[in-house]
Motif scaffolding. Structure first.
Motif, PDB file in Angstrom:
ATOM      1  N   PRO A 110       0.809  -1.224   0.000  1.00 48.23           N
ATOM      2  CA  PRO A 110       0.000   0.000   0.000  1.00 48.23           C
ATOM      3  C   PRO A 110       0.842   1.274   0.000  1.00 48.23           C
ATOM      4  CG  PRO A 110      -0.172  -1.143   2.103  1.00 48.23           C
ATOM      5  CD  PRO A 110       0.497  -2.077   1.160  1.00 48.23           C
ATOM      6  N   ASP A 111       2.040   1.218   0.576  1.00 46.71           N
ATOM      7  CA  ASP A 111       2.908   2.398   0.569  1.00 46.71           C
ATOM      8  C   ASP A 111       3.360   2.735  -0.851  1.00 46.71           C
ATOM      9  OD1 ASP A 111       2.734   2.672   3.311  1.00 46.71           O
ATOM     10  OD2 ASP A 111       4.575   1.527   3.700  1.00 46.71           O
ATOM     11  N   ARG A 112       3.594   1.714  -1.664  1.00 44.25           N
ATOM     12  CA  ARG A 112       3.977   1.950  -3.056  1.00 44.25           C
ATOM     13  C   ARG A 112       2.809   2.534  -3.841  1.00 44.25           C
ATOM     14  NH1 ARG A 112       6.891   4.050  -6.807  1.00 44.25           N
ATOM     15  NH2 ARG A 112       6.966   2.870  -8.767  1.00 44.25           N
ATOM     16  N   VAL A 113       1.605   2.039  -3.589  1.00 43.84           N
ATOM     17  CA  VAL A 113       0.415   2.594  -4.233  1.00 43.84           C
ATOM     18  C   VAL A 113       0.278   4.077  -3.875  1.00 43.84           C
ATOM     19  CG1 VAL A 113      -2.110   2.516  -4.344  1.00 43.84           C
ATOM     20  CG2 VAL A 113      -0.788   0.387  -4.335  1.00 43.84           C
ATOM     21  N   THR A 114       0.457   4.394  -2.615  1.00 41.22           N
ATOM     22  CA  THR A 114       0.364   5.788  -2.168  1.00 41.22           C
ATOM     23  C   THR A 114       1.443   6.639  -2.824  1.00 41.22           C
ATOM     24  OG1 THR A 114      -0.570   5.120  -0.037  1.00 41.22           O
ATOM     25  CG2 THR A 114       0.455   7.302  -0.147  1.00 41.22           C
ATOM     26  N   GLN A 115       2.660   6.101  -2.918  1.00 38.24           N
ATOM     27  CA  GLN A 115       3.757   6.835  -3.547  1.00 38.24           C
ATOM     28  C   GLN A 115       3.434   7.176  -5.001  1.00 38.24           C
ATOM     29  OE1 GLN A 115       7.403   4.610  -3.875  1.00 38.24           O
ATOM     30  NE2 GLN A 115       8.599   6.373  -4.548  1.00 38.24           N
ATOM     31  N   ILE A 116       2.932   6.205  -5.748  1.00 34.63           N
ATOM     32  CA  ILE A 116       2.592   6.441  -7.160  1.00 34.63           C
ATOM     33  C   ILE A 116       1.503   7.505  -7.267  1.00 34.63           C
ATOM     34  CG2 ILE A 116       1.573   5.381  -9.215  1.00 34.63           C
ATOM     35  CD1 ILE A 116       2.967   2.768  -8.384  1.00 34.63           C
ATOM     36  N   ARG A 117       0.526   7.418  -6.397  1.00 33.72           N
ATOM     37  CA  ARG A 117      -0.548   8.413  -6.410  1.00 33.72           C
ATOM     38  C   ARG A 117      -0.012   9.804  -6.066  1.00 33.72           C
ATOM     39  NH1 ARG A 117      -5.058   4.634  -3.272  1.00 33.72           N
ATOM     40  NH2 ARG A 117      -5.951   3.687  -5.168  1.00 33.72           N
ATOM     41  N   VAL A 159      -1.021   8.715 -11.605  1.00 36.81           N
ATOM     42  CA  VAL A 159      -2.346   8.173 -11.933  1.00 36.81           C
ATOM     43  C   VAL A 159      -3.377   9.270 -11.674  1.00 36.81           C
ATOM     44  CG1 VAL A 159      -1.888   5.720 -11.718  1.00 36.81           C
ATOM     45  CG2 VAL A 159      -2.292   7.038  -9.660  1.00 36.81           C
ATOM     46  N   MET A 160      -3.904   9.806 -12.750  1.00 36.65           N
ATOM     47  CA  MET A 160      -4.749  10.994 -12.672  1.00 36.65           C
ATOM     48  C   MET A 160      -5.911  10.836 -11.695  1.00 36.65           C
ATOM     49  SD  MET A 160      -6.710  12.972 -15.780  1.00 36.65           S
ATOM     50  CE  MET A 160      -5.169  13.375 -16.611  1.00 36.65           C
ATOM     51  N   PHE A 161      -6.556   9.677 -11.707  1.00 37.45           N
ATOM     52  CA  PHE A 161      -7.716   9.464 -10.852  1.00 37.45           C
ATOM     53  C   PHE A 161      -7.417   8.507  -9.699  1.00 37.45           C
ATOM     54  CE2 PHE A 161      -9.186  10.277 -15.220  1.00 37.45           C
ATOM     55  CZ  PHE A 161      -9.814  11.495 -15.004  1.00 37.45           C
ATOM     56  N   GLY A 162      -6.125   8.234  -9.490  1.00 34.99           N
ATOM     57  CA  GLY A 162      -5.733   7.357  -8.404  1.00 34.99           C
ATOM     58  C   GLY A 162      -5.981   5.899  -8.652  1.00 34.99           C
ATOM     59  N   GLN A 163      -6.298   5.539  -9.923  1.00 33.38           N
ATOM     60  CA  GLN A 163      -6.667   4.168 -10.237  1.00 33.38           C
ATOM     61  C   GLN A 163      -5.643   3.495 -11.142  1.00 33.38           C
ATOM     62  OE1 GLN A 163     -10.502   5.361 -11.921  1.00 33.38           O
ATOM     63  NE2 GLN A 163     -11.543   4.343 -10.237  1.00 33.38           N
ATOM     64  N   PHE A 164      -5.684   2.190 -11.168  1.00 33.61           N
ATOM     65  CA  PHE A 164      -4.811   1.383 -12.000  1.00 33.61           C
ATOM     66  C   PHE A 164      -5.671   0.513 -12.912  1.00 33.61           C
ATOM     67  CE2 PHE A 164      -2.655   2.476  -8.107  1.00 33.61           C
ATOM     68  CZ  PHE A 164      -1.405   2.890  -8.538  1.00 33.61           C
ATOM     69  N   PRO A 165      -5.137   0.104 -14.064  1.00 29.96           N
ATOM     70  CA  PRO A 165      -3.750   0.059 -14.500  1.00 29.96           C
ATOM     71  C   PRO A 165      -3.184   1.414 -14.923  1.00 29.96           C
ATOM     72  CG  PRO A 165      -5.170  -0.760 -16.244  1.00 29.96           C
ATOM     73  CD  PRO A 165      -6.035  -0.565 -15.045  1.00 29.96           C
ATOM     74  N   LEU A 166      -1.850   1.470 -14.905  1.00 26.34           N
ATOM     75  CA  LEU A 166      -1.081   2.599 -15.406  1.00 26.34           C
ATOM     76  C   LEU A 166      -0.157   2.077 -16.498  1.00 26.34           C
ATOM     77  CD1 LEU A 166       0.420   5.406 -15.316  1.00 26.34           C
ATOM     78  CD2 LEU A 166       1.784   4.433 -13.430  1.00 26.34           C
TER      79      LEU A 166
END
Length: 223
Positions: free
Chosen positions: A38-45, A50-57
């Motif tokens: 989850p920390d990596r997800v937060t970092q990418i956001r 990711v414009m809308f905070g969603q994946f895929p990227l």
């Protein structure tokens, strides 16, 4: 110089699988980052990737593309999986969206349901597949003649999205595909394409999701 392509998603199929299939059909090479932390997800956001905070990227040509359908349309246009006239492209879009609706019955989300409800969920998906979507795509394939594709005589993005769904149906109940003359011929044609065949039989193709995968996704998203 080949495009540098990176796909960021979870370690499974989900909304990224049509993207993978299209890249495989186009002969692209790509790398993947699989989200588990989850920390990596937060970092990418937080980096604004990711414009809308969603994946895929999908990162390609210096762009950070999000929204699966936007990614697919970009790749289709860039690598020639569209027609050269407005009328055929309208039909491609119509059929691609129809295949997307079929996928939207919930194939990728079966395991998000409680264990005791999954059998009924699968039953409902297959019943709607048989009554609504299989007849529609049987007719579309037949109307296009014996070419094996949905529109024209070359593979388009509509074929890719349809293949993604048909592969799910094949895993749940092969009989539904085998008993559908046009759809079975389509399945055989698409899965024998060199790029798709290599991907589908290679290490990059994820197995059907299991409960461990679902927990990984939930953990990565902080659920």
């Amino acid at each position: 110089m080949a495009d540098e392509v990176k796909l960021t998603y979870f370690a499974g199929r989900g909304r990224a699988e049509s993207i993978r299939l299209l890249m495989a059909a186009a002969g692209l090479k790509w790398t993947e980052e699989h989200l588990t932390d989850p920390d990596r997800v937060t970092q990418i956001r937080n980096e604004g990737l990711v414009m809308f905070g969603q994946f895929p990227l999908l990162q390609i040509n210096g762009m950070n593309l999000v929204q699966a359908q936007a990614i697919i349309r970009y790749l289709a246009n860039k690598y020639g999986f569209v027609a050269d006239n407005l009328e055929e492209n309208a039909r491609i879009d119509m059929l691609a969206m129809g295949a997307g609706d079929w996928f939207g019955l919930g194939f990728a989300g079966i395991l998000f349901h409680p264990v005791e409800k999954r059998e009924n969920v699968i039953k409902g998906i297959l019943e709607k597949s048989k009554s609504r979507y299989i007849p529609a795509f049987e007719k579309a394939l037949k109307d296009n003649g014996s070419k094996g594709y949905l529109v024209g005589d070359t593979m388009t993005v509509a074929d890719i999205i349809l293949l993604d769904v048909v592969l799910w149906v094949w895993e749940l109940d092969q009989t539904l595909v085998k008993e559908s003359t046009e759809l079975k011929a389509f399945y055989d044609k698409m899965t024998s394409h060199p790029g798709l065949q290599k991907y589908l039989n290679g290490p990059g193709r994820f197995p059907p999701p299991d409960d461990a995968y679902i927990q990984d996704v939930k953990r990565a998203l902080g659920f």
